[in-house]
Scaffold this active site. Structure first.
Site, PDB file in Angstrom:
ATOM      1  CG  ASP A 278       5.859  -2.177   3.990  1.00 25.94           C
ATOM      2  OD1 ASP A 278       6.075  -1.935   2.791  1.00 25.94           O
ATOM      3  OD2 ASP A 278       5.301  -3.206   4.393  1.00 25.94           O
ATOM      4  CB  THR A 280       6.853  -3.355  -0.241  1.00 23.54           C
ATOM      5  OG1 THR A 280       7.196  -4.739  -0.170  1.00 23.54           O
ATOM      6  CG2 THR A 280       6.215  -3.068  -1.593  1.00 23.54           C
ATOM      7  CG  ASN A 314      11.694 -13.526  -0.274  1.00 20.61           C
ATOM      8  OD1 ASN A 314      12.569 -14.084  -0.921  1.00 20.61           O
ATOM      9  ND2 ASN A 314      10.764 -14.201   0.395  1.00 20.61           N
ATOM     10  CB  ALA A 316      14.168  -7.416   4.667  1.00 24.41           C
ATOM     11  CB  THR A 357       6.518  -7.381  -2.260  1.00 23.86           C
ATOM     12  OG1 THR A 357       7.944  -7.238  -2.293  1.00 23.86           O
ATOM     13  CG2 THR A 357       6.107  -8.198  -1.049  1.00 23.86           C
ATOM     14  CB  CYS A 431       6.316 -12.398  -0.321  1.00 21.56           C
ATOM     15  SG  CYS A 431       5.755 -11.544   1.176  1.00 21.56           S
TER      16      CYS A 431
END
Length: 478
Positions: A278, A280, A314, A316, A357, A431
């Site tokens: 993940d 975030t 986004n 990433a 995020t 996102c």
């Protein structure tokens, strides 16, 4: 001295390949061209249970051979097997290295000689192939059924030309076949068998008018080398970030492409890896770094021949700078193309609200670009940012498969906050899960105002199509 590297798919038909190699080198020597011959030894399977599967085996062996020779850096490739000629274009479509056909020189040779009627020596390639190739410029005669049966003994894999060479018995059969064709009015004999092509000098020594297939192929390959075929545009997508967002981006690329049929769409390769950590969580300091997993996906896409890379996430993009510097191909940056579309649309009047995020907000992947463009950008307060996160990650959020209900209420509350607090007139759905909840529109009513919702996924899709059209126009693909 000019140098030329020609690949031969020798494993499919070794004896013919050997004869053709000698012709290639000979033509080169006579014309001051240094010919380097590289061979592929990939063989065709020999255990096909029926003719259709055997055809599939032949096609795959031919393609595998050509790909191997293309990777070896050959300037041209020849598949020295006449049975591969009917599907020549199918193989050529899959590779960029130019392939030299065995029979494509025949129409010009007939025209130059004024020949209007040919006779087929052999049954490895059927009459219909030659009728289509010559397109009415010459009549095509074939052997009688009786002589076809006799000739098949010449092609027998155990007792025929491939294994024994030109025995007196084989020569007698060939002469009988030639006599029949000439008696029927053939002006030139064409070998419809690769093995037969090896022995054209022997047949000519008997006074027969025979088209020298291998010599003609060698002369065309060496004296008129073909240009490399243009590479179709191919975009690579690092998928799985998340799975639904990947499908959404691909769908938007397809819908943004002005195509009238399947073939007018461009190539997209997806490396689907939902196991990438993940993004975030990493940016907030409590998760695994996804850089290597993302880089490995990008590397595979690069090796697959992609021209550019995209990622339907986004957050990433915060890791893209670490990855891109170690690749040969660039990313199309989702945030950059989104900000460019906003500036083009709103100019200095833009007041941008960012819905994304917490990791995207913290990384500044939109904020820094807005600042560089002198465009004001605003983010939700802590309470409304939590609601945005719930719309994405919550038990009733987009990543859990929900696109309406609680997740929509959470997201709309953040939109309302940004519009009423900062007078935002455009809001970025920053996102890739958020456009699954709210659609891109210029007519979203909230807090008594009409605002624009900007979908970066759609902006990215539009830019991908633009880059694809530009690249293929420059390369002359279509």
């Amino acid at each position: 001295m000019k140098s030329l590297t020609i690949g031969l798919a020798a494993g499919i038909n070794p004896s013919v390949a050997l004869a053709l190699k000698a012709e290639l080198i000979g033509v080169g020597a006579r014309n001051d061209v240094r010919v380097n011959v590289v061979t592929s030894e990939i063989e065709m399977r020999k255990d096909a249970p029926d003719a259709r599967i055997e055809l599939g085996d032949r096609k795959i062996a031919a393609l595998e051979s050509v790909i191997e020779l293309e990777r070896a850096g050959c300037d041209e490739v020849v598949v020295p097997d006449v049975r591969c000629e009917p599907f020549f274009d199918e193989v050529q479509t899959e590779v960029e290295v130019p392939m030299v056909s065995l029979y494509r020189g025949l129409p010009a040779a007939l025209e130059a000689a004024g020949v209007r009627r040919i006779g087929l020596l052999g049954v490895a390639v059927d009459r219909e192939f030659f009728v289509k190739l010559l397109d009415g410029t010459a009549e095509v005669l074939e052997l009688s059924d009786e002589l076809k049966a006799l000739y098949r003994t010449v092609q027998d894999p155990e007792t025929g030309l491939r294994r024994t060479g030109l025995t007196p018995e084989h020569k007698a059969a060939l002469l009988k076949a030639a006599e029949e064709l000439l008696a029927d009015g053939a002006e030139l004999l064409v070998t419809a068998c690769g093995q037969m092509a090896r022995f054209v000098p022997d047949l000519k020594a008997e006074g027969l008018p025979v088209f020298d297939l291998l010599r003609d192929t060698a002369e065309r390959a060496v004296l008129a080398p073909l240009a490399r075929r243009p590479k179709p545009f191919k975009v690579g997508m690092i998928g799985g970030l998340g799975p639904a967002a990947t499908v959404d981006l691909y769908d938007k690329i397809v819908k943004a492409t002005p195509a009238r049929n399947d073939q007018e769409h461009f190539k997209v390769a997806v490396e689907q890896n939902p196991q990438i950590a993940d993004r975030t969580a990493c940016l907030l300091g409590n998760g695994t770094d996804p850089t290597l997993a993302m880089f490995n996906c990008a590397r595979r896409l690069q090796e697959d021949g992609c021209d550019m890379l995209i990622v339907p996430c986004n957050t990433a993009h915060a890791f893209v700078p670490y990855i891109e510097r170690n690749l040969r191909i660039p990313f199309i940056n989702m945030q950059q193309v989104t900000m460019e579309e906003i500036r083009e649309k709103f100019g200095d009047a833009a007041r941008i609200g960012l819905l994304a995020t917490a990791g995207t907000v913290k990384a500044g992947i939109y904020g820094k670009k807005a600042e560089a463009m002198n465009l004001p950008m605003f983010t939700p307060d802590e309470a409304h940012q939590e609601r945005v996160m719930a719309a994405i990650y919550g038990p009733k959020g987009a990543k859990a498969g929900y696109t309406d209900g609680v997740c929509r209420e959470d997201l709309v509350s953040a939109v309302e906050y940004l519009v009423t607090t900062y007078d935002c007139n455009c809001l970025i759905l920053g996102c890739t899960e958020l456009p699954l909840i709210l659609d891109e529109t210029d007519d979203f009513r909230v807090a008594g105002k009409t605002v624009s919702l900007i979908d970066p996924t759609s902006a990215l899709a539009r830019r991908v199509v633009k880059e694809a059209k530009k690249a293929e126009a420059e390369r002359g693909v279509r």
